[in-house]
Design a protein around this motif. Structure first.
Motif, mmCIF file in Angstrom:
data_model
loop_
_atom_site.group_PDB
_atom_site.id
_atom_site.type_symbol
_atom_site.label_atom_id
_atom_site.label_comp_id
_atom_site.label_asym_id
_atom_site.label_seq_id
_atom_site.Cartn_x
_atom_site.Cartn_y
_atom_site.Cartn_z
ATOM 1 N N ILE A 271 -41.374 -4.139 48.630
ATOM 2 C CA ILE A 271 -42.496 -4.077 49.563
ATOM 3 C C ILE A 271 -43.174 -2.725 49.371
ATOM 4 O O ILE A 271 -42.533 -1.751 48.947
ATOM 5 N N SER A 272 -44.454 -2.668 49.647
ATOM 6 C CA SER A 272 -45.221 -1.447 49.402
ATOM 7 C C SER A 272 -45.067 -0.444 50.542
ATOM 8 O O SER A 272 -44.903 -0.819 51.707
ATOM 9 N N MET A 273 -45.153 0.820 50.178
ATOM 10 C CA MET A 273 -45.181 1.886 51.168
ATOM 11 C C MET A 273 -46.578 1.972 51.779
ATOM 12 O O MET A 273 -47.522 1.360 51.274
ATOM 13 N N PRO A 274 -46.759 2.735 52.866
ATOM 14 C CA PRO A 274 -48.089 2.881 53.479
ATOM 15 C C PRO A 274 -49.090 3.524 52.515
ATOM 16 O O PRO A 274 -48.707 4.262 51.598
ATOM 17 N N GLU A 275 -50.361 3.243 52.746
ATOM 18 C CA GLU A 275 -51.403 3.791 51.875
ATOM 19 C C GLU A 275 -51.403 5.321 51.853
ATOM 20 O O GLU A 275 -51.695 5.939 50.827
ATOM 21 N N TRP A 306 -43.311 7.554 58.914
ATOM 22 C CA TRP A 306 -43.950 6.240 58.991
ATOM 23 C C TRP A 306 -42.888 5.222 59.389
ATOM 24 O O TRP A 306 -41.805 5.174 58.793
ATOM 25 N N VAL A 307 -43.177 4.388 60.378
ATOM 26 C CA VAL A 307 -42.236 3.372 60.852
ATOM 27 C C VAL A 307 -42.869 1.993 60.699
ATOM 28 O O VAL A 307 -43.993 1.761 61.148
ATOM 29 N N MET A 308 -42.136 1.074 60.043
ATOM 30 C CA MET A 308 -42.600 -0.310 59.898
ATOM 31 C C MET A 308 -42.110 -1.116 61.109
ATOM 32 O O MET A 308 -40.964 -1.530 61.178
ATOM 33 N N GLU A 310 -42.848 -4.151 62.225
ATOM 34 C CA GLU A 310 -42.500 -5.540 61.935
ATOM 35 C C GLU A 310 -42.021 -5.621 60.490
ATOM 36 O O GLU A 310 -42.735 -5.230 59.576
ATOM 37 N N TYR A 311 -40.832 -6.157 60.313
ATOM 38 C CA TYR A 311 -40.206 -6.165 58.999
ATOM 39 C C TYR A 311 -41.055 -6.919 57.979
ATOM 40 O O TYR A 311 -41.465 -8.058 58.207
ATOM 41 N N LYS A 312 -41.329 -6.261 56.853
ATOM 42 C CA LYS A 312 -42.091 -6.795 55.727
ATOM 43 C C LYS A 312 -43.555 -7.096 56.064
ATOM 44 O O LYS A 312 -44.225 -7.787 55.296
ATOM 45 N N VAL A 313 -44.032 -6.579 57.189
ATOM 46 C CA VAL A 313 -45.454 -6.717 57.529
ATOM 47 C C VAL A 313 -46.131 -5.376 57.234
ATOM 48 O O VAL A 313 -45.960 -4.406 57.974
ATOM 49 N N HIS A 314 -46.901 -5.332 56.127
ATOM 50 C CA HIS A 314 -47.444 -4.064 55.656
ATOM 51 C C HIS A 314 -48.389 -3.415 56.668
ATOM 52 O O HIS A 314 -48.458 -2.182 56.776
ATOM 53 N N SER A 315 -49.098 -4.220 57.439
ATOM 54 C CA SER A 315 -50.060 -3.675 58.399
ATOM 55 C C SER A 315 -49.395 -3.064 59.631
ATOM 56 O O SER A 315 -50.075 -2.483 60.487
ATOM 57 N N SER A 316 -48.050 -3.190 59.723
ATOM 58 C CA SER A 316 -47.363 -2.697 60.922
ATOM 59 C C SER A 316 -46.852 -1.264 60.785
ATOM 60 O O SER A 316 -46.187 -0.760 61.694
ATOM 61 N N TRP A 317 -47.157 -0.585 59.659
ATOM 62 C CA TRP A 317 -46.739 0.813 59.503
ATOM 63 C C TRP A 317 -47.444 1.678 60.554
ATOM 64 O O TRP A 317 -48.662 1.598 60.722
ATOM 65 N N ILE A 318 -46.676 2.506 61.273
ATOM 66 C CA ILE A 318 -47.225 3.428 62.268
ATOM 67 C C ILE A 318 -46.841 4.852 61.876
ATOM 68 O O ILE A 318 -45.702 5.107 61.461
ATOM 69 N N PHE A 319 -47.783 5.773 62.016
ATOM 70 C CA PHE A 319 -47.590 7.156 61.567
ATOM 71 C C PHE A 319 -47.304 8.079 62.751
ATOM 72 O O PHE A 319 -47.958 8.008 63.791
ATOM 73 N N TYR A 320 -46.301 8.959 62.578
ATOM 74 C CA TYR A 320 -45.984 10.008 63.551
ATOM 75 C C TYR A 320 -45.869 11.322 62.788
ATOM 76 O O TYR A 320 -45.557 11.339 61.596
ATOM 77 N N GLN A 321 -46.088 12.416 63.501
ATOM 78 C CA GLN A 321 -45.978 13.728 62.857
ATOM 79 C C GLN A 321 -45.222 14.691 63.750
ATOM 80 O O GLN A 321 -45.559 14.871 64.923
ATOM 81 N N PHE A 322 -44.157 15.265 63.186
ATOM 82 C CA PHE A 322 -43.384 16.312 63.847
ATOM 83 C C PHE A 322 -43.981 17.657 63.477
ATOM 84 O O PHE A 322 -44.194 17.928 62.293
ATOM 85 N N PHE A 323 -44.219 18.497 64.455
ATOM 86 C CA PHE A 323 -44.592 19.876 64.132
ATOM 87 C C PHE A 323 -43.316 20.705 64.078
ATOM 88 O O PHE A 323 -43.140 21.693 64.783
ATOM 89 N N SER A 324 -42.432 20.230 63.223
ATOM 90 C CA SER A 324 -41.148 20.872 62.997
ATOM 91 C C SER A 324 -40.737 20.530 61.576
ATOM 92 O O SER A 324 -40.304 19.417 61.290
ATOM 93 N N GLY A 325 -40.907 21.462 60.665
ATOM 94 C CA GLY A 325 -40.636 21.205 59.259
ATOM 95 C C GLY A 325 -39.158 20.977 58.977
ATOM 96 O O GLY A 325 -38.290 21.526 59.643
ATOM 97 N N GLY A 326 -38.880 20.149 57.968
ATOM 98 C CA GLY A 326 -37.510 19.919 57.543
ATOM 99 C C GLY A 326 -36.634 19.217 58.558
ATOM 100 O O GLY A 326 -35.439 19.494 58.644
ATOM 101 N N SER A 327 -37.213 18.286 59.326
ATOM 102 C CA SER A 327 -36.437 17.547 60.328
ATOM 103 C C SER A 327 -36.200 16.121 59.838
ATOM 104 O O SER A 327 -37.146 15.345 59.709
ATOM 105 N N ALA A 328 -34.953 15.775 59.577
ATOM 106 C CA ALA A 328 -34.600 14.445 59.058
ATOM 107 C C ALA A 328 -34.344 13.491 60.216
ATOM 108 O O ALA A 328 -33.447 13.733 61.027
ATOM 109 N N PRO A 329 -35.105 12.393 60.330
ATOM 110 C CA PRO A 329 -34.900 11.436 61.432
ATOM 111 C C PRO A 329 -33.501 10.825 61.385
ATOM 112 O O PRO A 329 -33.016 10.440 60.322
#
Length: 422
Positions: A271-275, A306-308, A310-329
């Motif tokens: 499956i493709s990653m977000p644009e 980026w969080v998908m 809905e599984y395998k639904v490419h249009s369901s990618w949602i973007f978030y941004q941490f203002f904290s560098g080097g933070s692994a979810p």
């Protein structure tokens, strides 16, 4: 005369009511509620409370100890406990209850030392690899996998010497020597599987699958319709929705894909990653957040996620941004808050929680005397969800022992009811 009859009638009613109350008090909760209802309630209770509930009655103890109950609890538990398991260079382990880190009254007991299975005085260290439904996959040289449930101590050691023997590397070691590896659950076979893609001495790729139920390896080279390319994918896989997923090394794979291996169908797909990731120069890593695929990447002072939804639904990618560098979810808390582990400073264990709805950040440094040895670049960790699931090879023996224990300890009435309702 009428008054006398009324008094007698009143006394008889009181006597009957008293007898009913006494009969009701003598009944246990097992007599009042159907066994099916009790089971439905218990499978939704958080794991940390089940130990105490075993003491309610012998019937409850039998229900909770049943391996089939453990399978149901994985699906229905209302509040799963997310744990981060740390292992250092000296094979010392420590587990951290992630949710407890951000609770003032629970923080002091959030971290605890853990004894690793099959500990021996050898020069080889443990390496954390993957997790699935409460089971953790470990690697230990020279050529062993260990499947382990840290909650109940169930474990199993399996050799992969056949992979080493066909490799041209004298010191074939995970994870660096494998093209791909992953750990998942095939619901159609009720089996836990370990998959490994590797190269032999001639550079030929092979794909092997370990069944924990049968304790045997199977060659799945037929699933490799085209070469995987050892440098195209991040080697660690993540299990979700009956499949194992790997992220591409985005500087080498032009389509910026997520590779998927379906455990039931034994087939690969992508499956493709977000644009926004297309053409991205920084490495993009894979994670799981709240039962969803997620990608994250670092910029200076920021972490992009980026969080998908809905599984395998490419249009369901949602973007978030941490203002904290080097933070692994790591996981989701309260169903929506993203919890991450900061890579810097390396001298401490810093956790950050991002409230998505209110766009608020909370930072917390975990202070624990025994954590000193887990602070630094050498720390390795894996996130798992606590469960009562046993390693498959132990389930049959567990059922036999439990049946004997039930027969000896339960009353005839309890035994008859359990047999009747099940």
């Amino acid at each position: 005369m009428d008054k006398k009859k009324q008094r007698q009638s009143t006394m008889e009613k009181k006597k009957k009511k008293q007898q009913l109350n006494e009969n009701h008090k003598s009944k246990s909760i097992d007599d009042i509620f159907p066994l099916e209802l009790i089971h439905r309630i218990l499978v939704r209770v958080p794991l940390k409370h089940l130990g105490r509930l075993k003491c309610v009655s012998k019937l409850w103890n039998a229900l909770i100890s049943d391996p089939d109950f453990a399978k149901s609890h994985v699906h229905f538990s209302a509040a799963p406990t997310h744990v981060c398991l740390f292992i250092n260079d000296y094979s010392k382990a420590c587990s951290v209850d992630i949710d407890a880190v951000f609770h003032r009254h629970k923080r002091a007991t959030a971290a605890k030392e853990v004894s690793l299975p099959f500990e021996t005085n050898t020069p080889f260290d443990f390496e954390v690899m993957c997790s699935c439904r409460g089971l953790v996959l470990l690697y230990r040289a020279p050529h062993f996998f260990i499947v382990w449930n840290p909650v109940i101590g169930s474990s199993k050691r399996v050799s992969y010497s056949h992979i080493v023997s066909r490799s041209d590397r004298k010191n074939f070691m995970f994870p660096v020597s494998a093209c791909l590896y992953g750990f998942g659950y095939d619901v159609s076979q009720d089996d836990y599987l370990v998959v490994v893609a590797s190269q032999d001495k001639n550079g030929q790729e092979h794909f092997d699958c370990l069944s924990l139920r049968t304790n045997s390896w199977t060659n799945l080279d037929f699933a490799l319709s085209k070469p995987l390319g050892s440098s195209n994918w991040k080697s660690r896989g993540f299990f979700l929705n009956g499949a194992i997923h790997w992220s591409s090394r985005t500087l080498r794979v032009r389509d910026y894909s997520i590779l998927i291996f379906d455990l039931k169908e034994r087939s690969f797909s992508t499956i493709s990653m977000p644009e926004q990731v297309m053409g991205y120069l920084n490495p993009t890593l894979l994670a799981l957040l709240g039962g969803c695929l997620a990608l994250y990447s670092y910029e200076y002072g920021k972490t992009n996620i980026w969080v998908m939804k809905e599984y395998k639904v490419h249009s369901s990618w949602i973007f978030y941004q941490f203002f904290s560098g080097g933070s692994a979810p790591l996981c989701l808390s309260n169903g929506s808050d993203i919890v991450a582990l900061r890579s810097f400073p390396i001298s401490n264990l810093w956790f950050v929680k991002y409230d998505v709805r209110r766009e608020l950040f909370q930072f917390q440094c975990l202070e624990y005397p025994h954590l000193e040895q887990f602070k630094g670049r050498s720390r390795r960790y894996i996130v798992y969800t606590e469960s009562l699931v046993r390693v498959p090879s132990e389930i049959k023996d567990k059922k036999k022992k439990m049946a004997i224990r039930i027969t000896r300890s339960m009353s005839n009435k309890e035994r008859e009811r359990l047999n009747r309702d099940t």
